[in-house]
Design a protein around this motif. Structure first.
Motif, PDB file in Angstrom:
ATOM      1  N   PRO A 231       0.791  -1.303  -0.042  1.00  0.00           N
ATOM      2  CA  PRO A 231      -0.098  -0.190  -0.041  1.00  0.00           C
ATOM      3  C   PRO A 231       0.695   1.182   0.004  1.00  0.00           C
ATOM      4  CG  PRO A 231      -0.442  -1.273   2.113  1.00  0.00           C
ATOM      5  CD  PRO A 231       0.534  -2.122   0.962  1.00  0.00           C
ATOM      6  N   PHE A 232       1.788   1.318   0.670  1.00  0.00           N
ATOM      7  CA  PHE A 232       2.883   2.522   0.796  1.00  0.00           C
ATOM      8  C   PHE A 232       3.613   2.671  -0.585  1.00  0.00           C
ATOM      9  CE2 PHE A 232       1.625   1.140   5.004  1.00  0.00           C
ATOM     10  CZ  PHE A 232       0.988   2.441   5.371  1.00  0.00           C
ATOM     11  N   GLU A 233       3.870   1.540  -1.113  1.00  0.00           N
ATOM     12  CA  GLU A 233       4.578   1.692  -2.490  1.00  0.00           C
ATOM     13  C   GLU A 233       3.700   2.333  -3.500  1.00  0.00           C
ATOM     14  OE1 GLU A 233       7.704  -2.188  -2.659  1.00  0.00           O
ATOM     15  OE2 GLU A 233       5.498  -2.449  -2.916  1.00  0.00           O
ATOM     16  N   LEU A 234       2.540   1.606  -3.366  1.00  0.00           N
ATOM     17  CA  LEU A 234       1.516   2.279  -4.209  1.00  0.00           C
ATOM     18  C   LEU A 234       1.148   3.854  -4.115  1.00  0.00           C
ATOM     19  CD1 LEU A 234      -0.760   1.399  -6.310  1.00  0.00           C
ATOM     20  CD2 LEU A 234      -2.225   0.844  -4.588  1.00  0.00           C
ATOM     21  N   PHE A 235       1.076   4.154  -2.646  1.00  0.00           N
ATOM     22  CA  PHE A 235       0.766   5.521  -2.454  1.00  0.00           C
ATOM     23  C   PHE A 235       2.046   6.508  -2.922  1.00  0.00           C
ATOM     24  CE2 PHE A 235      -1.626   4.833   1.749  1.00  0.00           C
ATOM     25  CZ  PHE A 235      -2.940   5.218   1.216  1.00  0.00           C
ATOM     26  N   ASP A 236       3.177   6.111  -2.874  1.00  0.00           N
ATOM     27  CA  ASP A 236       4.207   6.705  -3.602  1.00  0.00           C
ATOM     28  C   ASP A 236       3.991   6.930  -5.003  1.00  0.00           C
ATOM     29  OD1 ASP A 236       5.477   7.151  -1.121  1.00  0.00           O
ATOM     30  OD2 ASP A 236       7.134   6.050  -1.381  1.00  0.00           O
ATOM     31  N   LEU A 237       3.618   5.809  -5.570  1.00  0.00           N
ATOM     32  CA  LEU A 237       3.671   5.688  -7.259  1.00  0.00           C
ATOM     33  C   LEU A 237       2.443   6.585  -7.634  1.00  0.00           C
ATOM     34  CD1 LEU A 237       5.074   4.497  -9.262  1.00  0.00           C
ATOM     35  CD2 LEU A 237       3.116   2.498  -9.484  1.00  0.00           C
ATOM     36  N   THR A 238       1.419   6.585  -6.839  1.00  0.00           N
ATOM     37  CA  THR A 238       0.146   7.506  -7.354  1.00  0.00           C
ATOM     38  C   THR A 238       0.296   8.903  -6.862  1.00  0.00           C
ATOM     39  OG1 THR A 238      -1.130   5.581  -6.830  1.00  0.00           O
ATOM     40  CG2 THR A 238      -2.527   7.515  -7.222  1.00  0.00           C
ATOM     41  N   ALA A 239       1.162   9.194  -5.729  1.00  0.00           N
ATOM     42  CA  ALA A 239       1.384  10.291  -5.085  1.00  0.00           C
ATOM     43  C   ALA A 239       0.046  10.931  -4.596  1.00  0.00           C
ATOM     44  CB  ALA A 239       1.795  11.410  -6.238  1.00  0.00           C
ATOM     45  N   LEU A 240       0.670  11.384  -3.233  1.00  0.00           N
ATOM     46  CA  LEU A 240      -0.432  11.626  -2.251  1.00  0.00           C
ATOM     47  C   LEU A 240      -1.457  13.083  -2.738  1.00  0.00           C
ATOM     48  CD1 LEU A 240       1.186  11.496   1.318  1.00  0.00           C
ATOM     49  CD2 LEU A 240      -0.349   9.926  -0.143  1.00  0.00           C
ATOM     50  N   ASP A 241      -0.677  13.907  -3.449  1.00  0.00           N
ATOM     51  CA  ASP A 241      -1.509  14.862  -4.173  1.00  0.00           C
ATOM     52  C   ASP A 241      -2.817  14.477  -4.946  1.00  0.00           C
ATOM     53  OD1 ASP A 241       0.270  14.357  -5.830  1.00  0.00           O
ATOM     54  OD2 ASP A 241       0.458  16.323  -6.861  1.00  0.00           O
ATOM     55  N   VAL A 274       5.670  15.945   0.947  1.00  0.00           N
ATOM     56  CA  VAL A 274       6.521  14.573   0.987  1.00  0.00           C
ATOM     57  C   VAL A 274       5.231  13.625   0.142  1.00  0.00           C
ATOM     58  CG1 VAL A 274       7.564  12.726   2.278  1.00  0.00           C
ATOM     59  CG2 VAL A 274       7.548  15.312   2.872  1.00  0.00           C
ATOM     60  N   VAL A 275       5.210  13.681  -1.037  1.00  0.00           N
ATOM     61  CA  VAL A 275       4.079  13.096  -1.630  1.00  0.00           C
ATOM     62  C   VAL A 275       4.369  11.956  -2.653  1.00  0.00           C
ATOM     63  CG1 VAL A 275       2.977  15.375  -2.045  1.00  0.00           C
ATOM     64  CG2 VAL A 275       4.330  14.550  -3.815  1.00  0.00           C
ATOM     65  N   GLY A 276       5.626  11.625  -2.881  1.00  0.00           N
ATOM     66  CA  GLY A 276       5.765  10.145  -3.433  1.00  0.00           C
ATOM     67  C   GLY A 276       7.056  10.434  -4.249  1.00  0.00           C
ATOM     68  N   LYS A 277       6.943   9.236  -5.135  1.00  0.00           N
ATOM     69  CA  LYS A 277       8.317   9.179  -6.056  1.00  0.00           C
ATOM     70  C   LYS A 277       8.450  10.225  -6.873  1.00  0.00           C
ATOM     71  CE  LYS A 277       9.955   5.374  -9.206  1.00  0.00           C
ATOM     72  NZ  LYS A 277       9.787   4.123  -9.808  1.00  0.00           N
ATOM     73  N   LYS A 278       7.623  10.839  -7.386  1.00  0.00           N
ATOM     74  CA  LYS A 278       7.702  11.898  -8.222  1.00  0.00           C
ATOM     75  C   LYS A 278       8.583  12.842  -7.602  1.00  0.00           C
ATOM     76  CE  LYS A 278       3.119  14.181  -7.766  1.00  0.00           C
ATOM     77  NZ  LYS A 278       1.894  14.400  -8.245  1.00  0.00           N
ATOM     78  N   GLY A 282       8.648   9.875  -0.456  1.00  0.00           N
ATOM     79  CA  GLY A 282       7.434   9.725   0.026  1.00  0.00           C
ATOM     80  C   GLY A 282       7.684   8.930   0.967  1.00  0.00           C
ATOM     81  N   PHE A 283       6.705   7.748   1.329  1.00  0.00           N
ATOM     82  CA  PHE A 283       7.243   6.850   2.355  1.00  0.00           C
ATOM     83  C   PHE A 283       8.454   6.511   2.468  1.00  0.00           C
ATOM     84  CE2 PHE A 283       2.487   7.100   2.181  1.00  0.00           C
ATOM     85  CZ  PHE A 283       2.027   7.259   3.583  1.00  0.00           C
ATOM     86  N   TYR A 284       8.893   5.928   1.316  1.00  0.00           N
ATOM     87  CA  TYR A 284      10.280   5.756   0.772  1.00  0.00           C
ATOM     88  C   TYR A 284      10.958   7.066   0.419  1.00  0.00           C
ATOM     89  CZ  TYR A 284       8.269   1.086   1.441  1.00  0.00           C
ATOM     90  OH  TYR A 284       7.744  -0.242   1.776  1.00  0.00           O
ATOM     91  N   TYR A 286      13.673   7.987  -2.640  1.00  0.00           N
ATOM     92  CA  TYR A 286      13.938   7.454  -3.985  1.00  0.00           C
ATOM     93  C   TYR A 286      15.643   7.951  -4.438  1.00  0.00           C
ATOM     94  CZ  TYR A 286       9.547   5.586  -3.849  1.00  0.00           C
ATOM     95  OH  TYR A 286       8.420   4.973  -3.439  1.00  0.00           O
ATOM     96  N   ASP A 287      16.260   6.949  -4.739  1.00  0.00           N
ATOM     97  CA  ASP A 287      17.629   7.349  -5.395  1.00  0.00           C
ATOM     98  C   ASP A 287      17.827   6.713  -6.613  1.00  0.00           C
ATOM     99  OD1 ASP A 287      20.123   8.228  -5.507  1.00  0.00           O
ATOM    100  OD2 ASP A 287      21.142   6.909  -3.939  1.00  0.00           O
ATOM    101  N   GLY A 288      17.865   7.687  -7.752  1.00  0.00           N
ATOM    102  CA  GLY A 288      17.877   7.116  -9.141  1.00  0.00           C
ATOM    103  C   GLY A 288      16.613   6.458  -9.326  1.00  0.00           C
ATOM    104  N   GLY A 289      15.553   6.746  -8.917  1.00  0.00           N
ATOM    105  CA  GLY A 289      14.188   6.063  -9.343  1.00  0.00           C
ATOM    106  C   GLY A 289      13.904   4.829  -8.497  1.00  0.00           C
ATOM    107  N   SER A 290      14.892   4.302  -7.639  1.00  0.00           N
ATOM    108  CA  SER A 290      14.382   3.154  -6.965  1.00  0.00           C
ATOM    109  C   SER A 290      14.370   3.432  -5.260  1.00  0.00           C
ATOM    110  CB  SER A 290      15.570   2.026  -7.165  1.00  0.00           C
ATOM    111  OG  SER A 290      16.931   2.517  -6.940  1.00  0.00           O
ATOM    112  N   ALA A 291      13.706   2.919  -4.841  1.00  0.00           N
ATOM    113  CA  ALA A 291      13.111   3.177  -3.340  1.00  0.00           C
ATOM    114  C   ALA A 291      14.356   2.371  -2.563  1.00  0.00           C
ATOM    115  CB  ALA A 291      11.785   2.324  -2.845  1.00  0.00           C
ATOM    116  N   GLN A 292      14.678   3.198  -1.389  1.00  0.00           N
ATOM    117  CA  GLN A 292      15.726   2.921  -0.545  1.00  0.00           C
ATOM    118  C   GLN A 292      14.773   2.313   0.608  1.00  0.00           C
ATOM    119  OE1 GLN A 292      19.063   3.584  -1.456  1.00  0.00           O
ATOM    120  NE2 GLN A 292      17.802   3.938  -3.269  1.00  0.00           N
ATOM    121  N   VAL A 293      15.133   0.893   1.033  1.00  0.00           N
ATOM    122  CA  VAL A 293      14.214   0.133   1.767  1.00  0.00           C
ATOM    123  C   VAL A 293      15.472  -0.280   2.745  1.00  0.00           C
ATOM    124  CG1 VAL A 293      12.662  -1.623   2.147  1.00  0.00           C
ATOM    125  CG2 VAL A 293      12.729  -0.518   0.078  1.00  0.00           C
ATOM    126  N   ALA A 294      14.989  -0.038   4.153  1.00  0.00           N
ATOM    127  CA  ALA A 294      16.086  -0.614   5.227  1.00  0.00           C
ATOM    128  C   ALA A 294      16.192  -1.986   5.072  1.00  0.00           C
ATOM    129  CB  ALA A 294      15.702   0.086   6.343  1.00  0.00           C
TER     130      ALA A 294
END
Ligand code: NAI
Length: 507
Positions: A231-241, A274-278, A282-284, A286-294
């Motif tokens: 769900p949080f990857e999806l929020f980041d992709l769609t963007a919170l705005d 802090v709306v998302g990948k664009k 967002g929740f993650y 992004y470095d060079g388009g890919s999510a930084q996941v701990a």
């Protein structure tokens, strides 16, 4: 090529949606007239669509002469009046009721009496847009998804006065464009945006209770249920705005129905940009388009594994026993656990604390496991502690269930773990859509799998996990939380015993 249902189609608005609809309409053999108040937008759209067709020719997916034919049928309209000859006009302009109403009022004076008028609105009422039309019976919603050529579903929405034959023709034309039509009543969010409420809002609630973090919830739902994106990857992709206003709008339109209640988490993040990948964050991050996941916490090393006792009321108790045997656990079979035993409970909907108290178990040694989903069908096991659980017992449970290499997440106590909560919410909202007769159960399943990309339709998901189990999760969560959002839909209650199978749907 079969003769298209509408020979000449006008598209008003040449943005992201209008150009996609124009493309598939031309591919279906219609002559397409594209109008936009920004002349440059029309030319940009035609060039972009032509480039798509060129790429399809290069890849061998479209014969060159067919591409040439499509291009010849995709024409610019310099004024709205040039749409006079259209049999169908689809509007994809700015999402404002006043602007859409004045556009259709003007169009009524331009097109012929038999022409059909349609709106691609995603959040406004079709009935409201048609309110002042002279012939509202020829007006309908035609809701496509972005990107139109790839998202192969369209909601055909009947307003209060729409003629049923108009919807039938729009459905036929959707099939000619290579899309699957679903019929929806004019209700907030129609089908897809309504059915999509459960996944994100329940995940946000779990985070807001401090039960688990974003990344853990994403991992659990992907690994246990096969969702493509958490769900949080999806929020980041769609963007919170985009997604936060949709959550608010559906909640408000349903007069603050608790099932759709949005979260302060997304409101605050949206306010902070802090709306998302664009935006790169967002929740993650992004470095060079890919999510930084701990990385996940490592499996603890446990020198001596305690014996294990399983509650007599555990869900899927036989399977849990077999699993423990396969993992080489020392299983206690007495009426109650020995003083050394790790005590396992597997509730549906109840929290671990409540179960320990009700079953008179020592909470310090009690750990829960989510057994709603068949262990063989999942890539991850989810354990939950209660506030009193000793760390050695938590670590022992973690190490034991990770023995065969399967991923394990340990979360804090919560009625319903993660998967139970989110899946029960999705099934419950879907059941309510059926209850309200927004659409048929079949169309609901089609719309959700094609429009939201879920691995299964919500009703099929409920069936797979057992409708009685889903109901039990909801009943018990209602008790734990005292929150009406977990109130089961009457449609689901009635099917708790007989299953959600579509064959059982009364007409
Ligand atoms: P967009 O902003 O990309 O394009 C809108 C276009 O309409 C612009 O080119 C603008 O110049 C033009 N326009 C604005 N007012 C106009 C008017 N009065 N007459 C003629 N042209 C006008 O917007 P987008 O994303 O294509 O959305 C359009 C509609 O589709 C909205 O109603 C939106 O809610 C709906 N929609 C959007 C989806 C999406 O994911 N973007 C999904 C489903 C529906």
């Amino acid at each position: 090529m079969e003769t298209p249902e509408y020979k000449t189609v006008g598209i008003v608005g040449a943005g992201a949606m209008g150009r996609g609809i124009a493309q598939i309409a031309a591919q279906a053999g219609s002559t397409v007239l594209l109008f936009d108040t920004q002349a440059a937008a029309i030319e940009q759209a035609r060039a972009a669509i032509a480039a798509q067709w060129d790429r399809m020719v290069e890849k061998g997916k479209l014969p060159a002469d067919a591409a040439a034919g499509h291009k010849a049928r995709l024409l610019p309209a310099a004024t709205l009046a040039e749409l006079e000859s259209c049999d169908l006009v689809v509007e994809a302009i700015v999402e404002r009721l006043d602007v859409k109403k004045s556009l259709f009022a003007e169009l009524e004076g331009i097109v012929g009496e038999q022409a059909v008028l349609a709106t691609n609105t995603s959040s406004l009422s079709v009935t409201a847009i048609a309110a002042d039309l002279q012939r509202p019976q020829r007006f309908a919603g035609y809701h496509f998804f972005n990107p139109v050529p790839l998202m192969k579903v369209v909601e055909v929405i009947a307003g209060l006065k729409t003629d049923a034959a108009v919807c039938q023709r729009l459905a036929t034309y959707a099939r000619q464009m290579g899309h699957t039509p679903v019929q929806a009543g004019d209700t907030p969010g129609f089908i897809v945006n309504h059915a999509g409420r459960g996944y994100g809002t329940e995940a946000l609630r779990i985070v807001s209770e401090g039960v688990a973090d974003f990344a853990t919830i994403d991992r659990i739902l992907k690994d246990q249920m096969g969702f493509r994106l958490g769900p949080f990857e999806l929020f980041d992709l769609t963007a919170l705005d985009v997604s936060h206003p949709v959550m608010e709008s559906i909640y408000r339109q349903y007069y603050d129905e608790p099932r759709y209640r949005p979260s302060v988490i997304t409101a605050q993040r949206l306010a902070g940009g802090v709306v998302g990948k664009k935006k790169g964050e967002g929740f993650y991050r992004y470095d060079g388009g890919s999510a930084q996941v701990a990385p996940e916490p490592p499996v603890p090393q446990v020198a001596e594994m305690p014996p294990v006792w399983v509650s007599t009321r555990a869900a899927r108790r036989a399977e849990l026993y077999q699993l423990l045997k396969d993992l080489g656990a020392k299983i206690e079979t007495g009426q109650s656990p020995s003083p050394q035993a790790l005590t396992l409970v597997a509730p549906l909907g109840f929290d671990i604390t409540t179960v320990a108290v009700v079953e008179r178990l020592d909470p310090a040694r009690t750990v829960g496991i989510d057994m709603l989903v068949d262990d063989k069908a999942t890539k991850r096991r989810v354990l939950a502690t209660n506030p009193a659980t000793r760390t050695d017992m938590r670590d022992a449970a973690h190490a034991l269930f990770a023995r065969d290499g399967k991923a394990v997440s340990v979360i804090r106590d919560s009625g319903g773990f993660v998967t139970q909560r989110v899946v029960a919410t999705i099934v419950n909202i879907a059941s309510d859509i059926c209850q309200q007769r927004v659409c048929s159960p079949q169309d609901l399943e089609t719309a959700v799998t094609l429009g939201l990309g879920y691995p299964l339709g919500p009703l099929a998901m409920g069936n797979q996990l057992g409708p009685a189990n889903v109901l039990e999760v909801l009943f018990n969560m209602q008790t734990v939380y005292g929150d009406p959002r977990y109130r089961p839909s009457p449609w689901l209650r009635r099917r708790g015993a007989i299953g959600l199978s579509l064959l059982h749907e009364e007409s």
